[in-house]
Design an enzyme around this catalytic site. Sequence first.
Site, PDB file in Angstrom:
ATOM      1  N   HIS A  26       0.878  -1.132   0.143  1.00  0.00           N
ATOM      2  CA  HIS A  26       0.237   0.014   0.034  1.00  0.00           C
ATOM      3  C   HIS A  26       0.889   1.303   0.037  1.00  0.00           C
ATOM      4  CE1 HIS A  26       0.703  -0.951   4.175  1.00  0.00           C
ATOM      5  NE2 HIS A  26       0.699   0.085   4.606  1.00  0.00           N
ATOM      6  N   HIS A  39       0.883   5.441   1.146  1.00  0.00           N
ATOM      7  CA  HIS A  39       0.417   6.480   1.794  1.00  0.00           C
ATOM      8  C   HIS A  39       0.755   7.634   0.895  1.00  0.00           C
ATOM      9  CE1 HIS A  39       0.208   4.123   5.565  1.00  0.00           C
ATOM     10  NE2 HIS A  39       1.482   3.390   5.021  1.00  0.00           N
TER      11      HIS A  39
END
Length: 148
Positions: free
Chosen positions: A134, A136
């Site tokens: 993922h 950010h």
Amino acid sequence: MSDESISSRLALLNSHLSPMASEKEAALAAVPSDSPTIFDKIINKEIPSKVVYEDDKVLAFRDISPQAPTHILIIPKVKDGLTGLSKAEERHFEILGRLLYTAKLVAKQEGLDDGFRVVINDGPNGCQSVYHLHIHLIGGRQMNWPPG
């Protein structure tokens, strides 16, 4: 990963510890694996999230513990062994580019014209707490350097 394990990690993330300590503790408690993660439950709409962007390949949603006025997580909808950046293979080339391009699209959508930061945590020392790659996307305030 069991629901109880996910719940205990979420509780740790939202504990009374300082944000920096919580992230470090969560990362140390996380177990690298290819098992389903909380992000899989978010993708499957089993856990609610504040989605800001979605297409057939990626999902972007607001972080539940934001570290800046804008803090969005961008994830691939299909993990395909991509538990972290260090696990990337040539077959992941397209989705890696798509994740970064999505970060650019979402930054524009969020009005981050003065700049933003893109962060990928990898492994325990990188403070990775969820083993599903993922990104950010962080912005809305002046970032500091060095970052950590």
